[in-house]
Design a protein around this motif. Structure first.
Motif, PDB file in Angstrom:
ATOM      1  N   ALA A   1       2.011   8.330  -3.583  1.00 36.78           N
ATOM      2  CA  ALA A   1       1.443   7.375  -4.531  1.00 36.78           C
ATOM      3  C   ALA A   1       1.414   8.051  -5.905  1.00 36.78           C
ATOM      4  O   ALA A   1       1.636   7.550  -7.046  1.00 36.78           O
TER       5      ALA A   1
ATOM      6  N   SER B   1       0.798  -1.237   0.159  1.00 35.83           N
ATOM      7  CA  SER B   1       0.067   0.004  -0.236  1.00 35.83           C
ATOM      8  C   SER B   1       0.945   1.269  -0.072  1.00 35.83           C
ATOM      9  O   SER B   1       1.723   1.542   0.935  1.00 35.83           O
TER      10      SER B   1
ATOM     11  N   SER C   1       5.438   2.160 -10.803  1.00 28.95           N
ATOM     12  CA  SER C   1       5.582   0.759 -11.050  1.00 28.95           C
ATOM     13  C   SER C   1       6.236   0.296  -9.662  1.00 28.95           C
ATOM     14  O   SER C   1       6.573   1.170  -8.879  1.00 28.95           O
TER      15      SER C   1
ATOM     16  N   GLU D   1       1.172  -5.397  -9.466  1.00 23.82           N
ATOM     17  CA  GLU D   1       0.742  -4.334 -10.092  1.00 23.82           C
ATOM     18  C   GLU D   1      -0.353  -3.334  -9.230  1.00 23.82           C
ATOM     19  O   GLU D   1      -0.914  -4.058  -8.465  1.00 23.82           O
ATOM     20  N   LEU D   2       0.372  -2.208  -9.133  1.00 21.96           N
ATOM     21  CA  LEU D   2      -0.264  -1.258  -8.202  1.00 21.96           C
ATOM     22  C   LEU D   2      -1.463  -0.506  -9.031  1.00 21.96           C
ATOM     23  O   LEU D   2      -1.598  -0.038 -10.213  1.00 21.96           O
ATOM     24  N   ARG D   3      -2.518  -0.534  -8.304  1.00 26.33           N
ATOM     25  CA  ARG D   3      -3.850   0.088  -8.724  1.00 26.33           C
ATOM     26  C   ARG D   3      -4.171   1.129  -7.748  1.00 26.33           C
ATOM     27  O   ARG D   3      -4.119   1.158  -6.519  1.00 26.33           O
ATOM     28  N   PRO D   4      -5.273   2.237  -8.252  1.00 27.12           N
ATOM     29  CA  PRO D   4      -5.693   3.164  -7.348  1.00 27.12           C
ATOM     30  C   PRO D   4      -6.362   2.543  -6.206  1.00 27.12           C
ATOM     31  O   PRO D   4      -7.063   1.779  -6.678  1.00 27.12           O
ATOM     32  N   SER D   5      -6.385   3.265  -4.982  1.00 25.32           N
ATOM     33  CA  SER D   5      -6.936   2.470  -3.897  1.00 25.32           C
ATOM     34  C   SER D   5      -8.019   3.451  -3.456  1.00 25.32           C
ATOM     35  O   SER D   5      -8.054   4.504  -3.935  1.00 25.32           O
TER      36      SER D   5
ATOM     37  N   LYS E   1      -2.375   3.851  -3.811  1.00 23.33           N
ATOM     38  CA  LYS E   1      -2.294   2.749  -4.602  1.00 23.33           C
ATOM     39  C   LYS E   1      -2.011   1.650  -3.942  1.00 23.33           C
ATOM     40  O   LYS E   1      -1.278   1.485  -2.887  1.00 23.33           O
ATOM     41  N   THR E   2      -2.548   0.640  -4.338  1.00 24.93           N
ATOM     42  CA  THR E   2      -2.308  -0.658  -3.769  1.00 24.93           C
ATOM     43  C   THR E   2      -2.199  -1.979  -4.785  1.00 24.93           C
ATOM     44  O   THR E   2      -2.701  -2.088  -5.748  1.00 24.93           O
ATOM     45  N   GLY E   3      -1.586  -2.900  -4.134  1.00 28.31           N
ATOM     46  CA  GLY E   3      -1.405  -4.105  -4.906  1.00 28.31           C
ATOM     47  C   GLY E   3      -1.117  -5.425  -4.079  1.00 28.31           C
ATOM     48  O   GLY E   3      -0.867  -5.351  -2.917  1.00 28.31           O
TER      49      GLY E   3
END
Length: 173
Positions: free
Chosen positions: A54, A48, A59, A76-80, A107-109
């Motif tokens: 973020a 996180s 990457s 892969e980080l995605r918007p949290s 961002k979280t993954g």
């Protein structure tokens, strides 16, 4: 030609046995308060990255080592987002409450790491910007813990640990 009708009893017995076995699967054992489902949890590490860090991160990569071997799982980080309460209609156990989801700037993954042990591992987390420049490159020791997606009465799932980046600092959980 003499045709004898087929005895339906064996088919009914087999069907009854199958239904009984299926019903027993959902009981979770004698005296269980809740049934155990087939839900599981993958072994791995969650990452996180909090705002405002973020916004610069494009990457992430991980290197996880234990017992003299290392693995580099894909992440892969995605918007949290965060839940925003919308209030309740009434009070008491029958009240209906709502919430909406709102981006939180982070961002979280999650990276699956097969055979991740429940003992200390060394993790190197590297975060890069869109130009490939390193923003964070930290090695931390973390001890993954067992997860219990159905509760402790149903057995454990995969071992997991969490890394959080806030203000350039990596913390573990």
């Amino acid at each position: 030609m003499d045709v004898q009708p087929k005895n339906p009893l064996p088919g009914f017995v087999a069907l009854g046995a199958a239904l009984l076995a299926l019903a027993a699967c959902g009981t979770g054992g004698l005296g269980a308060e809740r049934p155990c489902t087939a839900i599981g949890s993958s072994p791995g590490l969650s990452v996180s990255v909090k705002a405002p860090d973020a916004a610069r991160v494009a990457s992430a990569s991980l290197r996880v080592c234990w017992d003299g071997t290392c693995r580099e799982p894909r992440i892969e980080l995605r918007p949290s987002s965060t839940a925003v309460p919308m209030g309740c209609s009434g009070e008491g156990p029958d009240a209906v409450c709502g919430a909406s989801v709102s981006p939180d700037g982070g961002k979280t993954g999650f990276a699956q790491v097969q055979d991740l042990p429940k003992r200390p591992v060394q993790v190197t987390l590297t975060l890069r910007d869109a130009q490939g420049r390193t923003l964070v490159d930290r090695r931390v020791d973390v001890t993954p813990k067992a997860t219990f997606p159905n509760g402790e009465h149903c057995g454990e799932g995969g071992a997991q640990a969490a890394l959080t980046v806030a203000h350039g600092t990596v913390t573990t959980r």
